[in-house]
Scaffold this active site. Structure first.
Site, PDB file in Angstrom:
ATOM      1  N   HIS A   1       5.546  -4.525  11.331  1.00 24.00           N
ATOM      2  CA  HIS A   1       5.060  -5.254  10.159  1.00 24.00           C
ATOM      3  C   HIS A   1       4.876  -6.737  10.494  1.00 24.00           C
ATOM      4  CE1 HIS A   1       5.522  -1.612   7.981  1.00 24.00           C
ATOM      5  NE2 HIS A   1       6.833  -1.648   7.887  1.00 24.00           N
TER       6      HIS A   1
ATOM      7  N   ASP B   1      -2.904   0.691   8.215  1.00 22.26           N
ATOM      8  CA  ASP B   1      -1.913   1.705   8.576  1.00 22.26           C
ATOM      9  C   ASP B   1      -1.562   1.646  10.062  1.00 22.26           C
ATOM     10  OD1 ASP B   1      -0.141   3.672   7.915  1.00 22.26           O
ATOM     11  OD2 ASP B   1      -1.581   5.311   8.047  1.00 22.26           O
TER      12      ASP B   1
ATOM     13  N   LEU C   1     -13.442 -17.287   0.190  1.00 24.83           N
ATOM     14  CA  LEU C   1     -12.979 -15.893   0.183  1.00 24.83           C
ATOM     15  C   LEU C   1     -11.836 -15.689  -0.814  1.00 24.83           C
ATOM     16  CD1 LEU C   1     -12.891 -13.058   1.737  1.00 24.83           C
ATOM     17  CD2 LEU C   1     -11.019 -14.064   3.045  1.00 24.83           C
TER      18      LEU C   1
HETATM   19  C1  FPP Z   1       1.454   0.616   6.998  1.00 23.40           C
HETATM   20  O1  FPP Z   1       2.036   0.913   8.215  1.00 23.40           O
HETATM   21  C2  FPP Z   1       1.740  -0.741   6.628  1.00 23.40           C
HETATM   22  C3  FPP Z   1       2.409  -1.132   5.524  1.00 23.40           C
HETATM   23  C4  FPP Z   1       2.949  -0.193   4.523  1.00 23.40           C
HETATM   24  C5  FPP Z   1       2.691  -2.538   5.265  1.00 23.40           C
HETATM   25  C6  FPP Z   1       1.610  -3.459   5.676  1.00 23.40           C
HETATM   26  C7  FPP Z   1       2.099  -4.818   5.516  1.00 23.40           C
HETATM   27  C8  FPP Z   1       1.817  -5.832   6.346  1.00 23.40           C
HETATM   28  C9  FPP Z   1       0.926  -5.738   7.506  1.00 23.40           C
HETATM   29  C10 FPP Z   1       2.350  -7.152   6.011  1.00 23.40           C
HETATM   30  C11 FPP Z   1       1.442  -7.745   5.013  1.00 23.40           C
HETATM   31  C12 FPP Z   1       1.659  -9.156   4.934  1.00 23.40           C
HETATM   32  C13 FPP Z   1       0.937  -9.961   4.180  1.00 23.40           C
HETATM   33  C14 FPP Z   1       1.175 -11.392   4.296  1.00 23.40           C
HETATM   34  C15 FPP Z   1      -0.106  -9.444   3.302  1.00 23.40           C
HETATM   35  P1  FPP Z   1       3.119   2.054   8.255  1.00 23.40           P
HETATM   36  O2  FPP Z   1       4.464   1.411   8.168  1.00 23.40           O
HETATM   37  O3  FPP Z   1       2.814   3.059   7.223  1.00 23.40           O
HETATM   38  O4  FPP Z   1       2.888   2.621   9.686  1.00 23.40           O
HETATM   39  P2  FPP Z   1       3.023   4.139  10.139  1.00 23.40           P
HETATM   40  O5  FPP Z   1       1.930   4.894   9.460  1.00 23.40           O
HETATM   41  O6  FPP Z   1       2.801   4.048  11.603  1.00 23.40           O
HETATM   42  O7  FPP Z   1       4.396   4.574   9.760  1.00 23.40           O
END
Ligand code: FPP
Length: 258
Positions: free
Chosen positions: A39, A22, A133
Protein backbone atom coordinates in the site's frame (compact mmCIF):
# COMPACT_ATOMS: atom_id res chain seq x y z
CA UNK A 1 7.30 8.29 -23.53
CA UNK A 2 7.43 11.33 -25.79
CA UNK A 3 6.40 9.27 -28.82
CA UNK A 4 3.62 7.69 -26.80
CA UNK A 5 2.35 11.12 -25.74
CA UNK A 6 2.41 12.29 -29.35
CA UNK A 7 0.12 9.40 -30.29
CA UNK A 8 -2.60 10.89 -28.05
CA UNK A 9 -5.28 13.04 -29.69
CA UNK A 10 -5.64 16.04 -27.32
CA UNK A 11 -9.22 16.51 -28.53
CA UNK A 12 -10.26 13.04 -27.44
CA UNK A 13 -8.79 12.73 -23.95
CA UNK A 14 -11.24 10.91 -21.64
CA UNK A 15 -12.82 13.50 -19.33
CA UNK A 16 -13.26 11.02 -16.48
CA UNK A 17 -10.91 8.10 -15.81
CA UNK A 18 -11.71 5.71 -12.96
CA UNK A 19 -9.19 3.19 -11.62
CA UNK A 20 -9.51 -0.01 -9.59
CA UNK A 21 -6.04 -0.02 -8.01
CA UNK A 22 -5.57 -3.73 -7.39
CA UNK A 23 -2.56 -5.88 -6.51
CA UNK A 24 -0.78 -4.05 -3.68
CA UNK A 25 -0.94 -7.12 -1.44
CA UNK A 26 0.29 -9.50 -4.15
CA UNK A 27 3.08 -7.07 -5.07
CA UNK A 28 4.28 -7.11 -1.46
CA UNK A 29 3.87 -10.88 -1.05
CA UNK A 30 5.97 -11.54 -4.14
CA UNK A 31 8.79 -9.63 -2.41
CA UNK A 32 8.37 -11.26 0.98
CA UNK A 33 7.06 -7.97 2.41
CA UNK A 34 4.09 -7.14 4.58
CA UNK A 35 0.89 -6.25 2.64
CA UNK A 36 1.02 -2.73 4.03
CA UNK A 37 4.36 -2.19 2.26
CA UNK A 38 2.44 -2.74 -0.97
CA UNK A 39 0.00 0.00 0.00
CA UNK A 40 2.91 2.36 0.79
CA UNK A 41 4.32 1.72 -2.68
CA UNK A 42 0.82 2.13 -4.09
CA UNK A 43 0.76 5.72 -2.84
CA UNK A 44 3.77 6.49 -5.08
CA UNK A 45 1.77 5.18 -8.03
CA UNK A 46 -1.15 7.42 -7.01
CA UNK A 47 1.21 10.42 -7.20
CA UNK A 48 2.60 9.39 -10.62
CA UNK A 49 -0.81 8.74 -12.14
CA UNK A 50 -2.28 11.97 -10.75
CA UNK A 51 0.61 13.86 -12.40
CA UNK A 52 0.20 12.26 -15.83
CA UNK A 53 -3.61 12.50 -15.76
CA UNK A 54 -3.34 16.21 -15.01
CA UNK A 55 -0.64 16.67 -17.66
CA UNK A 56 -2.68 15.18 -20.51
CA UNK A 57 -5.85 17.08 -19.60
CA UNK A 58 -8.06 14.52 -17.85
CA UNK A 59 -10.72 16.48 -15.92
CA UNK A 60 -11.53 13.90 -13.28
CA UNK A 61 -9.63 10.91 -11.87
CA UNK A 62 -11.56 8.62 -9.52
CA UNK A 63 -9.47 6.14 -7.53
CA UNK A 64 -10.98 3.18 -5.66
CA UNK A 65 -8.88 3.51 -2.51
CA UNK A 66 -11.08 1.70 0.05
CA UNK A 67 -14.30 -0.20 -0.53
CA UNK A 68 -17.18 -0.80 1.88
CA UNK A 69 -16.11 -4.46 1.81
CA UNK A 70 -12.51 -3.57 2.73
CA UNK A 71 -13.72 -2.89 6.29
CA UNK A 72 -13.83 -6.70 6.62
CA UNK A 73 -10.05 -7.02 6.17
CA UNK A 74 -7.89 -7.79 9.24
CA UNK A 75 -8.07 -4.82 11.63
CA UNK A 76 -4.29 -4.26 11.45
CA UNK A 77 -4.48 -3.82 7.67
CA UNK A 78 -7.54 -1.53 7.92
CA UNK A 79 -5.77 0.62 10.52
CA UNK A 80 -2.57 0.75 8.46
CA UNK A 81 -4.48 1.77 5.33
CA UNK A 82 -6.52 4.47 7.07
CA UNK A 83 -3.36 5.89 8.64
CA UNK A 84 -1.51 5.77 5.33
CA UNK A 85 -4.30 7.48 3.41
CA UNK A 86 -4.56 10.30 5.96
CA UNK A 87 -0.80 10.86 6.14
CA UNK A 88 -0.32 10.69 2.37
CA UNK A 89 -3.11 13.17 1.69
CA UNK A 90 -1.77 15.63 4.23
CA UNK A 91 1.78 15.29 2.88
CA UNK A 92 0.70 15.74 -0.76
CA UNK A 93 -1.56 18.75 -0.15
CA UNK A 94 1.05 21.44 -1.01
CA UNK A 95 1.85 19.65 -4.31
CA UNK A 96 -1.83 19.26 -5.13
CA UNK A 97 -2.31 23.02 -4.65
CA UNK A 98 0.79 23.76 -6.74
CA UNK A 99 -0.61 21.60 -9.55
CA UNK A 100 -4.10 23.11 -9.24
CA UNK A 101 -5.62 19.71 -8.31
CA UNK A 102 -8.83 19.65 -6.24
CA UNK A 103 -9.36 16.70 -3.90
CA UNK A 104 -12.88 15.35 -3.43
CA UNK A 105 -14.28 12.03 -2.25
CA UNK A 106 -17.22 9.70 -2.66
CA UNK A 107 -18.23 7.25 0.05
CA UNK A 108 -19.23 7.10 3.69
CA UNK A 109 -17.10 9.89 5.18
CA UNK A 110 -18.70 9.44 8.60
CA UNK A 111 -17.44 5.86 8.82
CA UNK A 112 -13.79 6.92 8.40
CA UNK A 113 -11.67 7.23 11.56
CA UNK A 114 -11.62 10.71 13.07
CA UNK A 115 -7.94 11.23 12.33
CA UNK A 116 -8.29 10.38 8.62
CA UNK A 117 -11.41 12.56 8.41
CA UNK A 118 -9.54 15.55 9.83
CA UNK A 119 -6.64 15.18 7.38
CA UNK A 120 -8.96 14.64 4.41
CA UNK A 121 -11.11 17.62 5.34
CA UNK A 122 -7.96 19.74 5.59
CA UNK A 123 -7.08 18.80 2.02
CA UNK A 124 -10.64 19.29 0.68
CA UNK A 125 -10.63 22.80 2.15
CA UNK A 126 -7.09 23.67 1.06
CA UNK A 127 -7.72 22.59 -2.56
CA UNK A 128 -11.33 23.79 -2.88
CA UNK A 129 -10.22 26.74 -5.03
CA UNK A 130 -8.22 24.59 -7.50
CA UNK A 131 -9.65 24.51 -11.00
CA UNK A 132 -7.56 21.79 -12.69
CA UNK A 133 -7.87 18.02 -12.31
CA UNK A 134 -10.43 16.75 -9.80
CA UNK A 135 -8.82 13.90 -7.86
CA UNK A 136 -11.77 11.98 -6.47
CA UNK A 137 -11.07 9.26 -3.90
CA UNK A 138 -13.59 6.48 -3.37
CA UNK A 139 -13.30 5.78 0.37
CA UNK A 140 -15.60 3.48 2.31
CA UNK A 141 -17.44 3.40 -1.01
CA UNK A 142 -19.32 0.79 -2.99
CA UNK A 143 -21.63 1.18 -5.95
CA UNK A 144 -24.51 -0.60 -4.23
CA UNK A 145 -24.08 1.52 -1.08
CA UNK A 146 -24.33 4.66 -3.22
CA UNK A 147 -27.38 3.44 -5.13
CA UNK A 148 -29.19 2.61 -1.88
CA UNK A 149 -28.29 6.06 -0.49
CA UNK A 150 -29.70 7.71 -3.63
CA UNK A 151 -32.88 5.61 -3.36
CA UNK A 152 -33.27 6.67 0.27
CA UNK A 153 -32.89 10.35 -0.67
CA UNK A 154 -35.50 10.04 -3.41
CA UNK A 155 -37.88 8.19 -1.06
CA UNK A 156 -37.56 10.83 1.63
CA UNK A 157 -38.11 13.67 -0.86
CA UNK A 158 -41.17 11.84 -2.21
CA UNK A 159 -42.47 11.22 1.32
CA UNK A 160 -42.07 14.89 2.23
CA UNK A 161 -43.90 15.94 -0.93
CA UNK A 162 -40.97 17.88 -2.47
CA UNK A 163 -40.66 15.35 -5.30
CA UNK A 164 -43.38 13.57 -7.24
CA UNK A 165 -42.68 9.83 -7.88
CA UNK A 166 -43.61 10.50 -11.53
CA UNK A 167 -40.59 12.81 -11.78
CA UNK A 168 -38.11 10.09 -10.80
CA UNK A 169 -36.18 9.37 -13.96
CA UNK A 170 -32.53 8.56 -14.77
CA UNK A 171 -31.48 12.21 -14.53
CA UNK A 172 -33.15 12.59 -11.12
CA UNK A 173 -31.57 9.36 -9.90
CA UNK A 174 -28.06 10.26 -11.12
CA UNK A 175 -28.37 13.66 -9.41
CA UNK A 176 -28.70 11.91 -6.01
CA UNK A 177 -25.57 9.76 -6.42
CA UNK A 178 -22.40 10.85 -4.65
CA UNK A 179 -20.72 11.35 -8.04
CA UNK A 180 -23.17 14.14 -9.00
CA UNK A 181 -20.63 16.84 -8.05
CA UNK A 182 -17.96 15.62 -10.48
CA UNK A 183 -17.16 17.58 -13.67
CA UNK A 184 -18.05 14.44 -15.64
CA UNK A 185 -20.17 11.92 -13.76
CA UNK A 186 -19.71 8.79 -15.87
CA UNK A 187 -16.17 7.50 -16.42
CA UNK A 188 -15.21 7.32 -20.10
CA UNK A 189 -12.43 4.92 -19.24
CA UNK A 190 -12.21 2.35 -16.43
CA UNK A 191 -8.76 0.92 -15.73
CA UNK A 192 -8.14 -2.11 -13.52
CA UNK A 193 -4.68 -3.33 -12.51
CA UNK A 194 -3.86 -6.76 -11.07
CA UNK A 195 -5.27 -8.82 -13.93
CA UNK A 196 -8.80 -9.60 -12.74
CA UNK A 197 -11.75 -8.99 -15.06
CA UNK A 198 -14.33 -7.80 -12.56
CA UNK A 199 -16.01 -4.61 -11.42
CA UNK A 200 -15.91 -5.21 -7.64
CA UNK A 201 -18.88 -3.02 -6.73
CA UNK A 202 -17.28 0.15 -8.17
CA UNK A 203 -19.39 2.94 -9.74
CA UNK A 204 -22.07 0.46 -10.81
CA UNK A 205 -24.45 3.08 -12.20
CA UNK A 206 -21.79 5.29 -13.75
CA UNK A 207 -19.82 2.66 -15.72
CA UNK A 208 -22.81 1.70 -17.89
CA UNK A 209 -20.93 2.79 -21.04
CA UNK A 210 -17.32 3.01 -19.82
CA UNK A 211 -14.55 1.52 -21.93
CA UNK A 212 -12.53 -0.96 -19.84
CA UNK A 213 -8.77 -1.60 -19.88
CA UNK A 214 -7.32 -4.35 -17.65
CA UNK A 215 -3.59 -4.52 -16.91
CA UNK A 216 -1.88 -7.64 -15.55
CA UNK A 217 0.58 -5.51 -13.60
CA UNK A 218 0.07 -4.89 -9.90
CA UNK A 219 -0.78 -1.30 -8.92
CA UNK A 220 2.69 -0.45 -7.49
CA UNK A 221 4.20 -1.31 -10.91
CA UNK A 222 1.68 0.68 -12.95
CA UNK A 223 3.57 3.45 -14.79
CA UNK A 224 2.79 6.75 -16.46
CA UNK A 225 3.43 5.00 -19.78
CA UNK A 226 0.82 2.36 -18.92
CA UNK A 227 -1.70 5.11 -18.22
CA UNK A 228 -0.99 6.81 -21.56
CA UNK A 229 -1.24 3.40 -23.29
CA UNK A 230 -4.69 2.94 -21.76
CA UNK A 231 -5.74 6.37 -23.04
CA UNK A 232 -4.36 5.58 -26.51
CA UNK A 233 -6.30 2.28 -26.54
CA UNK A 234 -9.44 4.16 -25.42
CA UNK A 235 -9.06 6.58 -28.32
CA UNK A 236 -9.13 3.68 -30.79
CA UNK A 237 -12.45 2.37 -29.47
CA UNK A 238 -15.73 3.12 -31.18
CA UNK A 239 -18.30 4.05 -28.54
CA UNK A 240 -21.72 3.10 -29.83
CA UNK A 241 -23.98 3.46 -26.75
CA UNK A 242 -26.23 0.71 -28.10
CA UNK A 243 -26.51 2.27 -31.55
CA UNK A 244 -25.07 1.10 -34.86
CA UNK A 245 -21.67 2.07 -36.18
CA UNK A 246 -23.32 4.15 -38.95
CA UNK A 247 -25.49 6.07 -36.50
CA UNK A 248 -22.54 6.92 -34.28
CA UNK A 249 -20.48 8.04 -37.25
CA UNK A 250 -23.17 10.49 -38.37
CA UNK A 251 -24.00 11.85 -34.92
CA UNK A 252 -22.20 15.01 -33.85
CA UNK A 253 -23.05 14.36 -30.19
CA UNK A 254 -21.51 11.56 -28.18
CA UNK A 255 -23.66 12.19 -25.11
CA UNK A 256 -26.05 9.49 -24.03
CA UNK A 257 -29.66 10.61 -23.90
CA UNK A 258 -30.99 9.61 -20.50
C1 FPP B 1 -5.91 -3.13 -3.57
O1 FPP B 1 -4.84 -3.99 -3.42
C2 FPP B 1 -5.62 -1.86 -2.96
C3 FPP B 1 -6.32 -1.31 -1.95
C4 FPP B 1 -7.50 -1.94 -1.33
C5 FPP B 1 -5.92 -0.04 -1.36
C6 FPP B 1 -5.38 0.94 -2.32
C7 FPP B 1 -4.87 2.07 -1.57
C8 FPP B 1 -3.77 2.76 -1.89
C9 FPP B 1 -2.94 2.51 -3.07
C10 FPP B 1 -3.42 3.91 -1.06
C11 FPP B 1 -4.24 5.05 -1.53
C12 FPP B 1 -3.69 6.28 -1.05
C13 FPP B 1 -4.16 7.46 -1.37
C14 FPP B 1 -3.43 8.64 -0.92
C15 FPP B 1 -5.35 7.60 -2.20
P1 FPP B 1 -5.07 -5.32 -2.61
O2 FPP B 1 -4.63 -5.08 -1.20
O3 FPP B 1 -6.46 -5.77 -2.79
O4 FPP B 1 -4.07 -6.27 -3.33
P2 FPP B 1 -4.26 -7.82 -3.61
O5 FPP B 1 -5.38 -7.96 -4.58
O6 FPP B 1 -2.96 -8.20 -4.21
O7 FPP B 1 -4.52 -8.46 -2.28
Amino acid sequence: MEQLLESIDPGKVPAHVAIIMDGNGRWAKARGLDRSEGHVEGVNTVRRITEIASEIGVKCLTLYAFSTENWNRPQTEVDALMHLIGIAIERETPDLIKNNVRLTMIGDFGRMPEDARRRLQGCFDATAHCTGLVLNLALSYSGRWDIVEAARRLASEAASGSLSPADIDQVAFAARLSTAHLPAQDPDLLIRTGGDFRVSNFLLWEIAYSEIEVFDKFWPDFSKEDFVRAVAAFQKRERRYGMTSEQVGSSPSRDIQL
